[in-house]
Every structure is written in structure tokens, then in C-alpha cells.
Design a protein around this motif. Structure first.
Motif, PDB file in Angstrom:
ATOM      1  N   GLN A 148      11.804 -37.125 -35.686  1.00 35.52           N
ATOM      2  CA  GLN A 148      12.589 -35.973 -35.233  1.00 35.52           C
ATOM      3  C   GLN A 148      13.745 -35.708 -36.201  1.00 35.52           C
ATOM      4  O   GLN A 148      14.171 -36.616 -36.922  1.00 35.52           O
ATOM      5  N   PRO A 149      14.246 -34.487 -36.224  1.00 34.55           N
ATOM      6  CA  PRO A 149      15.433 -34.194 -37.051  1.00 34.55           C
ATOM      7  C   PRO A 149      16.570 -35.149 -36.732  1.00 34.55           C
ATOM      8  O   PRO A 149      16.838 -35.450 -35.564  1.00 34.55           O
ATOM      9  N   GLY A 150      17.216 -35.642 -37.803  1.00 36.13           N
ATOM     10  CA  GLY A 150      18.302 -36.591 -37.651  1.00 36.13           C
ATOM     11  C   GLY A 150      17.878 -38.046 -37.718  1.00 36.13           C
ATOM     12  O   GLY A 150      18.733 -38.936 -37.872  1.00 36.13           O
ATOM     13  N   ASP A 151      16.586 -38.293 -37.607  1.00 37.82           N
ATOM     14  CA  ASP A 151      16.073 -39.666 -37.668  1.00 37.82           C
ATOM     15  C   ASP A 151      16.067 -40.189 -39.101  1.00 37.82           C
ATOM     16  O   ASP A 151      16.308 -39.452 -40.065  1.00 37.82           O
ATOM     17  N   SER A 152      15.766 -41.477 -39.209  1.00 39.97           N
ATOM     18  CA  SER A 152      15.642 -42.143 -40.503  1.00 39.97           C
ATOM     19  C   SER A 152      14.221 -42.644 -40.686  1.00 39.97           C
ATOM     20  O   SER A 152      13.499 -42.897 -39.714  1.00 39.97           O
ATOM     21  N   MET A 200      15.497 -42.830 -46.189  1.00 45.47           N
ATOM     22  CA  MET A 200      15.766 -41.429 -45.886  1.00 45.47           C
ATOM     23  C   MET A 200      16.501 -41.343 -44.555  1.00 45.47           C
ATOM     24  O   MET A 200      15.953 -41.748 -43.521  1.00 45.47           O
ATOM     25  N   ASN A 201      17.711 -40.861 -44.587  1.00 44.62           N
ATOM     26  CA  ASN A 201      18.532 -40.701 -43.379  1.00 44.62           C
ATOM     27  C   ASN A 201      18.790 -39.224 -43.109  1.00 44.62           C
ATOM     28  O   ASN A 201      18.634 -38.384 -43.992  1.00 44.62           O
ATOM     29  N   SER A 202      19.193 -38.945 -41.888  1.00 46.27           N
ATOM     30  CA  SER A 202      19.526 -37.565 -41.490  1.00 46.27           C
ATOM     31  C   SER A 202      18.436 -36.591 -41.895  1.00 46.27           C
ATOM     32  O   SER A 202      18.700 -35.549 -42.508  1.00 46.27           O
ATOM     33  N   LEU A 203      17.218 -36.926 -41.554  1.00 46.39           N
ATOM     34  CA  LEU A 203      16.083 -36.108 -41.970  1.00 46.39           C
ATOM     35  C   LEU A 203      16.121 -34.722 -41.356  1.00 46.39           C
ATOM     36  O   LEU A 203      16.560 -34.533 -40.208  1.00 46.39           O
ATOM     37  N   LYS A 204      15.640 -33.758 -42.127  1.00 49.01           N
ATOM     38  CA  LYS A 204      15.616 -32.356 -41.724  1.00 49.01           C
ATOM     39  C   LYS A 204      14.170 -31.849 -41.765  1.00 49.01           C
ATOM     40  O   LYS A 204      13.344 -32.400 -42.497  1.00 49.01           O
ATOM     41  N   VAL A 217       5.212 -37.270 -44.647  1.00 45.28           N
ATOM     42  CA  VAL A 217       6.417 -37.323 -43.816  1.00 45.28           C
ATOM     43  C   VAL A 217       6.546 -35.981 -43.106  1.00 45.28           C
ATOM     44  O   VAL A 217       6.554 -34.935 -43.755  1.00 45.28           O
ATOM     45  N   THR A 218       6.612 -36.022 -41.789  1.00 44.42           N
ATOM     46  CA  THR A 218       6.763 -34.808 -40.992  1.00 44.42           C
ATOM     47  C   THR A 218       8.006 -34.942 -40.126  1.00 44.42           C
ATOM     48  O   THR A 218       8.136 -35.910 -39.371  1.00 44.42           O
ATOM     49  N   VAL A 219       8.899 -33.972 -40.260  1.00 44.20           N
ATOM     50  CA  VAL A 219      10.132 -33.967 -39.480  1.00 44.20           C
ATOM     51  C   VAL A 219      10.078 -32.763 -38.546  1.00 44.20           C
ATOM     52  O   VAL A 219      10.128 -31.617 -38.989  1.00 44.20           O
ATOM     53  N   SER A 220       9.949 -33.032 -37.258  1.00 46.36           N
ATOM     54  CA  SER A 220       9.766 -31.951 -36.294  1.00 46.36           C
ATOM     55  C   SER A 220      10.229 -32.401 -34.920  1.00 46.36           C
ATOM     56  O   SER A 220      10.057 -33.558 -34.540  1.00 46.36           O
ATOM     57  N   SER A 221      10.793 -31.450 -34.179  1.00 50.11           N
ATOM     58  CA  SER A 221      11.178 -31.749 -32.808  1.00 50.11           C
ATOM     59  C   SER A 221      10.061 -31.366 -31.840  1.00 50.11           C
ATOM     60  O   SER A 221      10.185 -31.563 -30.641  1.00 50.11           O
TER      61      SER A 221
END
Length: 123
Positions: A13-17, A83-87, A119-123
Motif C-alpha cells: 500500500q502507499p506509504g509502505d516499505s 524502499m520507504n514511503s512507497l507511492k 513492485v505494485t503500490v496500490s490501495s
């Protein structure tokens, strides 16, 4: 020639590492400049970060500076990307790459590539 295998990708999720790793096949790893690149669907391969053979010099793209950290362990033949604070815009296939010589942000200058990890960043 060195063989590279990435691991550690996933859905977050967004904000994850997330921590990516790249395992090299042999001890020649220690002589190579290493880098991470990424490629999103429909886009060109993009520079993320690079580190010299000793780990004393690093360089990041503006889009990840302050959020991502590249590191290496030459005793374990391993390259890492914390990778921190992922977008959501970080969503891509991430590749590690190796070259001889100085750090470079140019994909064409790298001789060896891994197969990539998603890598997938999604809510």
C-alpha cells in the motif's frame, strides 16, 4: 559473466516499505558497479540508483532520493534496495544491473541484467 537474480517484489500500500535484493552468481560481483532500474508499462526503463564496487559512492534519481537506499554486501554477493514511503508511481518491474567502471545512470552502459521483480503500490 555474472548472473543476477532479483527478489523481494510484491503488492504493498502507499506509504509502505519494501526491500529488494539481487543475488549475484559469484564473487566477481565485488568488481562491478551495480544499479537498480525500473520499467513501468508503456514507459522506458528508468534509472533508480547506482553504487560503486566498494559501496563508497551512490547516486539516486530525483524521484526516489530520500526514500530509497541502495546498498551492497560484497561478502554475500548481494545488492539491496530499501524502499520507504512507497507511492503508486513507484509501481514497475525493478531490475538490477552490473557494469565495469564508474557509476552511470544510462541503461545502455550496463552489461548484465536480472530478470526483474514486480513492485505494485496500490490501495
Amino acid at each position: 559473466q555474472v548472473q543476477l537474480v532479483e527478489s523481494g517484489g510484491g503488492l504493498v500500500q502507499p506509504g509502505d516499505s519494501l526491500r529488494l535484493s539481487c543475488a549475484a552468481s559469484d564473487r566477481t560481483f565485488r568488481i562491478y558497479t551495480m544499479a537498480w532500474f525500473r520499467q513501468a508499462p508503456g514507459k522506458e526503463r528508468e534509472f533508480v540508483a547506482t553504487i560503486n564496487w566498494s559501496g563508497s559512492s551512490t547516486r539516486y534519481s530525483d524521484s526516489v532520493k530520500g526514500r530509497f537506499t541502495i546498498s551492497r554486501d560484497n561478502n554475500k554477493n548481494m545488492l539491496n534496495l530499501q524502499m520507504n514511503s512507497l507511492k503508486p508511481e513507484d509501481t514497475a518491474v525493478y531490475y538490477c544491473a552490473a557494469k565495469l567502471g564508474t557509476n552511470s545512470a544510462e541503461p545502455a552502459s550496463y552489461d548484465y541484467w536480472g530478470q526483474g521483480t514486480q513492485v505494485t503500490v496500490s490501495s
